[in-house]
Structures are given as structure tokens and as C-alpha cells.
Design a protein around this motif. Structure first.
Motif, PDB file in Angstrom:
ATOM      1  N   ASP A   1       0.990  -1.360  -0.237  1.00  0.00           N
ATOM      2  CA  ASP A   1      -0.272  -0.066   0.486  1.00  0.00           C
ATOM      3  C   ASP A   1       0.798   1.163   0.349  1.00  0.00           C
ATOM      4  O   ASP A   1       0.222   2.526  -0.619  1.00  0.00           O
ATOM      5  N   HIS A   2       2.234   0.992   0.817  1.00  0.00           N
ATOM      6  CA  HIS A   2       2.897   2.103   1.210  1.00  0.00           C
ATOM      7  C   HIS A   2       3.542   2.459  -0.422  1.00  0.00           C
ATOM      8  O   HIS A   2       4.122   3.620  -0.842  1.00  0.00           O
TER       9      HIS A   2
ATOM     10  N   ALA B   1       2.726   1.880  -3.306  1.00  0.00           N
ATOM     11  CA  ALA B   1       1.358   2.328  -3.979  1.00  0.00           C
ATOM     12  C   ALA B   1       1.061   4.244  -3.988  1.00  0.00           C
ATOM     13  O   ALA B   1       0.894   4.891  -5.084  1.00  0.00           O
ATOM     14  N   SER B   2       1.264   4.325  -2.690  1.00  0.00           N
ATOM     15  CA  SER B   2       0.858   6.052  -2.574  1.00  0.00           C
ATOM     16  C   SER B   2       2.262   6.699  -2.797  1.00  0.00           C
ATOM     17  O   SER B   2       1.962   8.119  -2.998  1.00  0.00           O
ATOM     18  N   SER B   3       2.829   6.120  -2.458  1.00  0.00           N
ATOM     19  CA  SER B   3       4.301   6.529  -2.833  1.00  0.00           C
ATOM     20  C   SER B   3       5.107   7.208  -3.947  1.00  0.00           C
ATOM     21  O   SER B   3       5.435   8.018  -4.186  1.00  0.00           O
TER      22      SER B   3
ATOM     23  N   TYR C   1       2.425   7.560  -6.543  1.00  0.00           N
ATOM     24  CA  TYR C   1       2.029   8.702  -6.834  1.00  0.00           C
ATOM     25  C   TYR C   1       2.058   9.677  -5.997  1.00  0.00           C
ATOM     26  O   TYR C   1       2.152  10.739  -7.162  1.00  0.00           O
ATOM     27  N   THR C   2       2.698  10.106  -4.631  1.00  0.00           N
ATOM     28  CA  THR C   2       3.649  10.922  -4.277  1.00  0.00           C
ATOM     29  C   THR C   2       4.267  11.495  -5.736  1.00  0.00           C
ATOM     30  O   THR C   2       4.555  12.794  -5.990  1.00  0.00           O
TER      31      THR C   2
END
Length: 399
Positions: free
Chosen positions: A319-320, A322-324, A326-327
Motif C-alpha cells: 500500500d505504501h 502505491a501511494s508513494s 503516486y506522490t
């Protein structure tokens, strides 16, 4: 009959032998990185100093007292048929900090696009040749107070919410800026090996930032080891990719000016070094999160085996990741918004523009940083699982 066991604290029971062994490794790493800084630190004479384009003039604070628009025959077409803003120019009068009156003309790009009104705080260039009357040009708006207020609000909120950790994180920011401005930038200008400079500077920064913000512990050390792996991998793949993709580092007028100021410098090497430094923040974020996740899960489930612990922590890691990722993409899209809007306005293919030097540098920098980030997650998780407290025996049966 009931089963009973106490949930152990996140750090687990004291392990002095492991703690001292890891401390010795960290001290060696710190000494090696500081020694590298000493070897790579440039002499002042080796750092090129470009001539200040405003060296013979003064830049003064001023306040606009009047802005009068007038028709300056701006047709929207400039030299070589380049598009320009169409509209009125403005005759601006301002009072300088010296009490003198500055009068200058503002072109349509500045006046129509940004506007200017009485009371605006600006900066002007005063050109005063000896024996002649001074003339003035617009330089920029004053933003010092606004930036100062934002910085103070940020620091106060970080300290209030983060308490001592927030306070030490602010000290870490100061150390980061110190290393970048006093070592990394001068060393690159002095043509020290760019990758070595980036790795040495990044290692010192991470050693200081991680332990200041998160405390001295085995958990923090596991995050440090994962971060150092990410730095090393990003440096290797960044150097290889820069050469493979034929990135020269010359993609804008600023790059040409920099090369003219420091002709001995390798701009391609600077591109590779920037890949290491650009991803430090997100890399530090994911490694600390993974190490903390492993320790917290060990505290909540002390009987879990290492395989189960690794598998559970990697669910968080995915999950981290994926979000990173995107960041990283959003961060580039935000900083390059003007360029992306220009591409859209000209109706050019994104793929066509993406392979140009200026855009390709950012694309490669983002992708290399993302690859290093993705690989750092399982490596950090494995290190954290290895260094985390060992699993406890099943709870004893009590009557």
C-alpha cells in the motif's frame, strides 16, 4: 483455565549485545561517510564563481505609488514570430527605500499577466552610472515576509504536533540544508565525482535525520540500513541510466549558463547525482514506516514467526509503495505544470515531448527514484524482521 500473556513493548526486551554490535557498524559507516566528505570537500579556489549579472547596480526595495497603463503596440507577436502577451504596458512609479522616485515601464507579460497596483511591495534595479541620472527597471516582488510567516507557521505546527520529535526533525532540516549548500553544491561545481558526492552527502544527511527524528534504537537502525541500500541502488542505476538514455544535462537556458560558468563540470553526472538526492525524502518515509510496522506487529503478535511477520509487513509495504509512487508522479506534475500546460496548448503528443532532454531528465529521475523506492521496501522489511525481537513462546496455561 485461561490463556494469558502480556503484550511486550515495541522495542522488546533489552538486547545489549546486538545493540552494541549495530552501534559499532553505524559508527564505522559514519566515520567512512565523514572521511568521504573530507576527501571530496572542495577548496574555495576550486569552486567557480560566475560574474553577478547585477554586479554594477543596486537592487532596492520599493513601494508602488502609481501604475498607468498605455498602449505600447503589443500585437502578440515578438521577434522571430515568437508568441507574446497582447495588451497594454504600464508606466509605474515607485518610492524606493532610499527615498528616491523610481519610474519604469512594465511590459504586457508582467502587467497583463500579473498586474501591479499602488501599495504593492516590489524590488527595482537602480542603474546609476557615474555622472548620470539613475534609471530603474523592475526586478521582482517582495516575498520575504510571506515566506517567513509560512516557515514560522510550519515550524510551530511541527513542534506542537510532533513535540520533541518534531523539534528534532526541524534540526534535521537545518542539517540537510547545511550539507547541501556547504558541501554538495560546491563539490559539484568543483567537478568532484558527482555520484560519490551525492552518496556521501546523502549518507551523512540520513545518519543525522533518522536518529534525530526517530531516536536511537535498533528499529531506527534497521530503517537506516534499508535507506542506505536505496541510496546505493539509486546511485548505481542512476549512473547507468544517465549514460544509457544519453542524458547530457543540457536541457534549458539555465543549463547552458551553468556550463558556461563551470565548464569543467559534468552536467550528465549532476543529473545522476540529482536522482540520488531527489528521492531521499520518500525513501526515508517508506523505510521508517516499514521498520515501525514490523516492530508494532511484533508487539501485537509476539508468537508470530519471521515469515508471517514479513508477509504481514509487506501488505502494508505494498500500500505504501502505491501511494508513494503516486506522490512522485504528482510532485513532478505539480512542479512542471507550466511545461505540461504549454504542451497541451501546442497540441503536441506527450510521448513526442517526453523524449526531449528537459522532460526526459525528469521522467528518468522519477522512474529511477521509484525503482529504488520499490526495491527498498522488501529489503527494509527483511532487515527489520531480522533485527526485530525474536518471537515469544506460546502463552502458558494458567488456572
Amino acid at each position: 483455565m485461561t490463556h494469558h500473556h502480556a503484550i511486550q513493548p515495541p522495542e522488546g526486551p533489552p538486547r545489549p549485545r546486538l545493540a552494541w554490535s549495530l552501534a559499532a557498524v553505524v559508527v564505522v559507516l559514519a566515520l567512512l561517510s565523514l572521511a568521504a566528505l573530507g576527501v571530496l570537500w572542495p577548496d574555495r579556489a576550486d569552486v567557480p564563481q560566475g560574474a553577478d549579472p547585477y554586479g554594477n547596480v543596486a537592487i532596492l526595495d520599493a513601494e508602488v505609488t502609481k501604475a498607468t497603463p498605455f498602449d505600447c503596440n503589443s500585437s502578440g507577436i515578438g521577434p522571430d514570430n515568437t508568441p507574446m502577451v497582447e495588451g497594454s504596458c504600464a508606466q509605474v512609479t515607485a518610492e524606493t527605500e532610499r527615498g528616491t522616485t523610481a519610474v519604469f515601464t512594465l511590459d504586457p507579460t508582467r502587467y497583463v499577466g500579473a498586474g501591479m497596483e499602488p501599495g504593492d511591495q516590489i524590488r527595482v534595479i537602480e542603474i546609476a552610472p557615474e555622472g548620470q541620472q539613475a534609471t530603474y527597471e523592475f526586478y521582482d516582488h517582495q516575498r520575504g515576509s510571506q515566506l517567513g510567516i509560512l516557515a514560522i507557521v510550519f515550524a510551530v505546527l511541527v513542534a506542537l504536533v510532533g513535540r520533541w520529535r518534531g523539534f528534532f526533525a526541524l534540526i534535521g532540516i537545518g542539517i540537510t540544508l547545511l550539507i547541501l549548500l556547504r558541501f554538495v553544491m560546491p563539490a559539484l561545481l568543483a567537478d568532484r565525482p558527482p555520484i560519490a558526492v551525492a552518496v556521501a552527502g546523502s549518507t551523512v544527511i540520513m545518519l543525522a535525520v533518522l536518529y534525530l527524528a526517530h531516536g536511537i534504537s535498533i528499529r531506527t537502525t534497521s530503517a537506516l540500513f534499508g535507506t542506505l541500500f536505496g541510496i546505493a541502488f539509486t546511485a548505481i542505476i542512476g549512473a547507468a541510466t544517465t549514460d544509457w538514455a544519453h542524458l547530457t544535462g543540457i536541457g534549458s537556458e539555465d543549463d547552458h549558463l551553468l556550463l558556461a560558468t563551470a565548464p569543467q563540470m559534468s552536467l550528465a553526472g549532476v543529473v545522476a547525482a540529482s536522482m540520488v538526492i531527489a528521492g531521499l525524502g520518500v525513501l526515508n518515509d517508506v523505510t521508517v514506516t516499514q521498520a515501525s510496522a514490523v516492530w508494532e506487529m511484533r508487539a501485537l503478535k509476539p508468537t508470530a514467526g519471521r515469515t508471517e511477520l514479513f508477509t504481514s509487513a509487506m501488505r502494508i509495504g505494498r500500500d505504501h509503495i502505491a501511494s508513494s509512487v503516486y506522490t512522485l508522479v504528482f510532485a513532478y506534475a505539480g512542479t512542471a505544470m507550466t511545461t505540461l500546460l504549454l504542451i497541451s496548448a501546442y497540441q503536441r503528443s506527450l510521448l513526442e515531448v517526453a523524449v526531449t532532454e528537459g522532460i526526459a531528465q525528469e521522467v528518468v529521475r522519477t522512474l529511477v527514484g521509484a525503482i529504488g523506492l520499490v526495491l527498498a521496501v522488501p529489503i527494509t522489511t527483511a532487515i527489520a524482521v531480522w533485527l526485530a525481537p525474536a518471537k515469544s513462546r506460546p502463552a502458558e496455561v494458567q488456572v
